[in-house]
Each structure stands twice: as structure tokens, then as C-alpha cells.
Design an enzyme around this catalytic site. Structure first.
Site, PDB file in Angstrom:
ATOM      1  N   SER A 144     -10.139  -0.342   6.907  1.00 47.00           N
ATOM      2  CA  SER A 144      -9.496  -0.148   5.605  1.00 47.00           C
ATOM      3  C   SER A 144      -8.803  -1.367   5.001  1.00 47.00           C
ATOM      4  O   SER A 144      -8.371  -1.316   3.854  1.00 47.00           O
ATOM      5  CB  SER A 144      -8.468   0.987   5.695  1.00 47.00           C
ATOM      6  OG  SER A 144      -9.123   2.220   5.656  1.00 47.00           O
ATOM      7  N   LYS A 160       0.867  -1.181   0.000  1.00 43.17           N
ATOM      8  CA  LYS A 160       0.000   0.000   0.000  1.00 43.17           C
ATOM      9  C   LYS A 160       0.899   1.225   0.000  1.00 43.17           C
ATOM     10  O   LYS A 160       1.909   1.247   0.730  1.00 43.17           O
ATOM     11  CB  LYS A 160      -0.887  -0.029   1.245  1.00 43.17           C
ATOM     12  CG  LYS A 160      -1.924   1.089   1.314  1.00 43.17           C
ATOM     13  CD  LYS A 160      -2.792   0.962   2.560  1.00 43.17           C
ATOM     14  CE  LYS A 160      -3.902   1.993   2.590  1.00 43.17           C
ATOM     15  NZ  LYS A 160      -4.761   1.854   3.791  1.00 43.17           N
ATOM     16  N   SER A 183      -9.765   2.058   2.818  1.00 43.54           N
ATOM     17  CA  SER A 183      -8.845   2.787   1.970  1.00 43.54           C
ATOM     18  C   SER A 183      -7.822   1.904   1.234  1.00 43.54           C
ATOM     19  O   SER A 183      -7.234   2.361   0.261  1.00 43.54           O
ATOM     20  CB  SER A 183      -8.080   3.817   2.805  1.00 43.54           C
ATOM     21  OG  SER A 183      -7.241   3.164   3.737  1.00 43.54           O
TER      22      SER A 183
END
Lengths: 489, 95
Positions: free
Chosen positions: A176, A77, A152
Site C-alpha cells: 500500500s 494518511k 491503499s
């Protein structure tokens, strides 16, 4: 066809020289090349770095001292700092930020020989539940490209679901990892607060943020999580408890495992189809020997108000570091220092980030602190105690990961409250610092639905074992999304 | 509770943000919706509850007060928007 193979199978093929890590890496790089324009799952891809790491992994493999992840292509990420490789956090603020050091998570995965293909897209500073808040464009869901992948960690989820990497790191502040895992039909685990080092993981809300693993199966997550976890002297919130060998404990018996079903999570408000799918999954766990127990989480409805004070309050503090002086975006021709701060921040932060900074600043401001932040910190204790009461009766807690399947792009962007309600089942887990996992449990009009399992502190092993044994009996996690790279290697 | 656009502009100043005039109305609306979402906490009787700052309710671990990192000023300043001679450059603060 090796495209749906597990880490264990790929690792085996690498050890037996049926394929090299360089070949495997090239396969994924080419899949990214083909599909990333459509999905926007990756913000950056570093081919040279990936091939160099794969070459090194092949050397390690040929010496016979490989680990489970040696030579396995993964993605990070884009809020984990990578030395020499841009780390944007999905923001214009950090669009050109090249960190001078690696996050501990990145370092640990490098050490075991995993290959980093690139960095995945996310909501700006991890603030969002749909991945529509990225400066680099919205990620598309591989199951339905008109839908969001969740957020997210939407880029990581979409990349795994589309076969653009074997596994990916994510972070979870209020859901997330779990919500995008559910929306994209993969497995994701957010471990106990303190299990994974936060050093080099760009901060959103420091008392809630936790890194974790995203992959197709619980077994793959176990391999990734055990390599990521562990004490880090450089993170004062990191736990010094020994990491359990999750991948070796997947077959621990779940006979007699007590799974609590909170009345508040299965209330009349829950979508009937979601309820049906979850019940089917729970019955499967029951068939494997688990015992389902009705429980209460009386403070469940406090999670949203408490989270939406604590997270923005911590965010407003954390994001005050972006001042246009030390790193990140700086406005053109500032008139004075105040103008430098104000314009750099106003020009480079997106709307959702600004909104949360404002809410947090307000909640912490003189005259409102006790009414908002103080009150939220007290209510947070009620939520944490609620879970501890429940864990006197049960070993794990089950519930929905999200209220429904992935929703259409743009359908919730104008209504912040509707978007915040997406996280109604996941937020409390972060507030209480507990581990939570989402696994695929069926389809709702061709879009995946996730079942969430919540454990007590440091009970990751039990969560992964329950999910793994469910996955030995079901094939939801092996279904291929319509946008799937595939192809023979 | 709710805030006016002017009050929100004051909050923005505290956060070193400037609200775009064309967005300030809609932002105030969204802000007030969030406030109404969190306002239910006001009604709770929590006098006797201790605030919780750490999610596992633990104390922050302390370490020895020793130097563990070497100076990396050059590496850190290499990524600064403007740095010269080991200093970060900003507009004049004192004339």
C-alpha cells in the site's frame, strides 16, 4: 520556481529566510484548494492547525535550532490518529471519529516541526489496491485522471505527485505504499516490520501493517523515515534497534552491491514493456557499480494465497472492535444489542471490508482453522526462509513493483482476483517483515512504472542509498505530472 | 472448497454482519473466487513446518506490570455514540 524543490533545498531556503514556513504552507493550502476537487487526494485539510504549526516552525527557525523537517508541509494518511482532527480511515464507520490522542508517527513528526496540511484519502481501512474503496470517493491519478493512483495510500501518493504537499506518510500491509508510489511516479519506502511504531495507526492486519514514507525522491524519504522511526514502548512489536541516520548514508558506496533478480519476478508472464524499463533501470544501477545476480524465490507464488488468508483473518479480528458502542458509527434505533452490532457494522462497512471480514471469519472458524489459517502460517515461514536463502547470495533484491502501470478507474472493481493480483510482487515482503522501496523507473504510455528494491531486515539505509544514487543519474522522479499545482511561491 | 449463500450467511452472523439480499449472490461468487485462490495451500505438505506468527519470527516483548496510563475515561466517552454517567448506553440486555 520552488515547487519541485527537495526537502533539503526547502529547508535551506527556510533557514536562510528566503521564504517562511507560513508562506510555504499557504502555497500548498492554495494548491490543495485548486486541485483537490478533481483529485480527491485529501479527505480533510486543517488550515488553522497548519498555519499555527508553520508559525511555530518560523519561530524555531529564527532561533536557529531547526531540524531538516522544521517548517516543511506534509500530509498524513487518514489512518494515523490525529488528536482533535477527524481520522476517518476512508470509512463511513469512522466518518465522525475525532481521536483523543496522536499516533506516535504524528507526534514524532510534530516534534521535529513538520507542518501537517491535512489527511489523505485511502481505501477503506487500507483494504484495496486502487483507492476506489474509499467512502469519500475515488482518488484520481495526477498522470492520467482516468486512472487510479493505486492503493491503499493513493491519496498520499497523488498529493505528492501533484505538488499538494512535499511528502506524506503512508502505511503498507501488502504493497500500500509501494504500489501507489509506482503508479504516481514517486518514491515510497515501507521499512522493516517494527521500525515505525504502530500506536495510533488504525489496524488492518497487525502482523503485516507498517508505516512508511512517500516523497518524490529517496533523499526526501530518508528525511521523513528517520524522523518517523524508532522504538515506542507503547507498541510491543516496535524494535529497540537504534535508527540509522538514513539521510547521512545516502552516498555510501554501492560499488559491488549485489542485487538479486528473482527468476520468478522476471518470468515470461511479465509485461514486455515493464521488463524493458526495469532492465534499463537495472543497467543504470550496474553502471553505478552494482552487480546483478540471478536468484530464485521458489515460494513466490505462495504469497497471494498466504496473504489473502492471513490479512483477512487479522482484519476480521481487528475490525471486531467496531461495534457501535464505544466510538464510530451507530445505527438508528437498534431493537436489541445484536441488532445494534449487526446493523451498525452492516450499514457502515463498505463491500470490500465486509468481504475480507467474511473471508477472515471463515478462515478462523471452527473446523476450517487448521486448513486455512494454520496452513497459511506455515507457508508464511517458507516465504520468509526463501528470502533469507536469497540474502545469503545478495544484498538487495529487485523486481517490478506492480505488473503494469496505473489502470483505468472501474476496470478491475468487479473482479476481486484481478485486483488482488496487482499486489503479486509486493505481498511477500510484508509476510517476511522486510523493508521494500519503490522508485520511478520510466514511463509506460505516459504512466509511471516503479522498480521495487527489497532489503534484509533493518537494511533501509542500503535501500535508500541505492535508490538515491540511481536518482542522481536519472530524472524520472523529477518529471511533473500533467496535474501539477506548480506556480511560483 | 466453496460455500453456498446460506453458509455465507452463517459466517456473516458470526462476524455480526448482515448480507443485503440483493448482494448475497454476487458476494457468494466473489467469496468462492477468493477461496479458489487460496485453496492451493491445501495441497502443500507442511506437517513439519512451524507456524510463523511474527514477521521477524521474534517473541513479543514483555513489559513490567505497572500502571503507565492515567484514566482518560471522559475523553474516550466523549466520542461514544451514547454514554451517560461514565457508562456506555446500549439497548436493554436483560429485561
Amino acid at each position: 520556481m520552488m515547487d519541485m524543490q527537495s526537502i533539503k533545498q526547502l529547508s535551506d531556503a527556510l533557514s536562510k529566510k528566503q521564504i517562511s514556513s507560513v508562506e510555504l504552507t499557504r502555497h500548498f493550502l492554495s494548491s490543495i484548494e485548486t486541485h483537490n476537487d478533481q483529485l480527491k487526494a485529501f479527505i480533510s485539510v486543517d488550515e488553522d492547525r497548519a498555519i499555527a504549526q508553520a508559525t511555530q516552525a518560523d519561530k524555531t527557525l529564527s532561533k536557529g535550532n531547526a531540524r531538516a523537517l522544521t517548517g516543511i508541509p506534509i500530509a498524513h494518511k487518514d489512518l494515523f490518529c490525529t488528536e482533535g482532527l477527524a481520522t476517518t480511515c476512508g470509512s463511513k464507520m469512522l466518518a465522525n471519529f475525532v481521536p483523543p490522542y496522536d499516533a506516535t508517527v504524528v507526534q514524532k513528526l510534530d516534534e521535529v516541526g513538520a507542518v501537517t496540511l491535512g489527511k489523505t484519502n485511502l481505501d477503506e481501512f487500507a483494504m484495496g489496491s486502487s483507492n476506489e474503496n474509499s467512502y469519500f470517493g475515488a482518488v484520481r491519478n495526477p498522470w492520467d485522471t482516468n486512472c487510479v493512483p493505486g492503493g491503499s495510500s493513493g491519496g498520499s501518493a497523488a498529493a505528492v505527485a501533484a505538488g499538494l504537499c512535499v511528502a506524506a506518510t503512508g502505511t503498507d500491509t501488502g504493497g500500500s505504499i509501494r504500489q501507489p508510489a509506482a503508479f504516481c511516479g514517486i518514491t515510497g519506502i515501507k521499512p522493516t516490520y517494527g521500525r515505525v511504531s504502530r500506536l495510533g495507526m488504525i489496524a488492518y492486519a497487525s502482523s503485516l501493517d507498517q508505516g512508511g514514507a512517500m516523497a518524490r525522491s529517496a533523499e526526501d524519504c530518508a528525511f521523513l523515515l528517520e524522523a518517523m522511526s524508532g522504538f515506542d514502548a507503547a507498541d510491543s512489536t516496535s524494535s529497540d534497534r537504534a535508527v540509522e541516520p538514513y539521510s547521512e548514508q545516502l552516498n555510501h558506496d554501492i560499488k559491488g552491491l549485489r542485487i538479486g533478480l528473482p527468476r520468478q519476478y522476471f518470468s515470461a508472464d511479465l509485461d514486455a514493456k515493464v521488463r524493458e524499463l526495469l532492465h534499463n533501470a537495472l543497467h543504470e544501477l550496474e553502471r553505478l557499480g552494482a552487480v546483478l545476480v540471478d536468484i530464485e524465490l521458489k515460494q513466490a507464488e505462495l504469497a497471494i494465497p498466504v496473504y489473502y488468508i492471513i490479512a483477512p483473518a487479522e482484519a476480521s479480528t481487528n475490525l471486531s472492535r467496531y461495534d457501535g458502542v464505544r466510538y464510530g458509527y451507530r445505527c438508528e434505533a437498534p431493537a436489541d444489542l445484536h441488532d445494534l452490532y449487526t446493523r451498525s457494522r452492516s450499514e457502515a462497512f463498505g463491500e470490500e471490508v465486509k468481504k475480507r471480514i467474511l473471508v477472515g471469519t471463515y478462515a478462523l472458524s471452527s473446523g476450517y482453522y487448521d486448513a486455512y489459517y494454520g496452513q497459511a502460517q506455515k507457508a508464511r515461514r517458507l516465504i520468509a526462509e526463501d528470502f533469507q536463502q536469497a540474502f545469503k547470495q545478495v544484498d538487495l533484491i529487485a523486481g517490478p513493483t506492480a505488473p503494469g502501470p496505473a489502470f483505468a478507474l472501474g476496470s478491475k472493481t468487479s473482479d476481486p482476483v484481478a485486483m488482488y493480483l496487482e499486489d503479486i510482487y509486493t505481498l511477500a515482503v510484508n509476510l517476511a517483515g522486510l523493508p521494500g522501496l519503490s522508485m520511478p523507473a520510466g514511463f509506460y504510455d505516459h504512466r509511471p512504472i516503479g522498480l521495487q528494491l527489497i532489503g534484509n531486515h533493518f537494511d533501509e539505509s542500503r535501500l535508500l542509498a541505492a535508490a538515491h544514487q540511481y536518482q542522481t543519474q536519472t530524472d524520472w522522479h523529477t518529471r511533473k505530472a500533467p496535474v501539477f499545482a506548480g506556480g511560483a511561491l | 472448497m466453496s460455500v453456498t449463500t446460506e453458509q455465507l450467511a452463517d459466517v456473516a452472523t458470526l462476524a455480526r454482519l448482515k448480507l443485503a439480499p440483493e448482494h448475497s449472490q454476487s458476494l457468494t461468487h466473489a467469496f468462492n473466487e477468493i477461496l479458489s485462490l487460496v485453496d492451493q495451500l491445501q495441497a502443500l505438505e507442511l506437517e513439519s513446518v512451524k507456524p510463523m506468527a511474527h514477521p521477524r519470527d521474534e517473541n513479543q516483548r514483555l513489559r513490567q506490570d505497572l500502571v503507565t496510563e492515567s484514566n482518560a475515561r471522559e475523553a474516550f466517552q466523549a466520542i461514544a455514540p451514547d454514554a451517560q454517567e461514565g457508562l456506555y448506553v446500549v439497548p436493554p440486555v436483560i429485561e
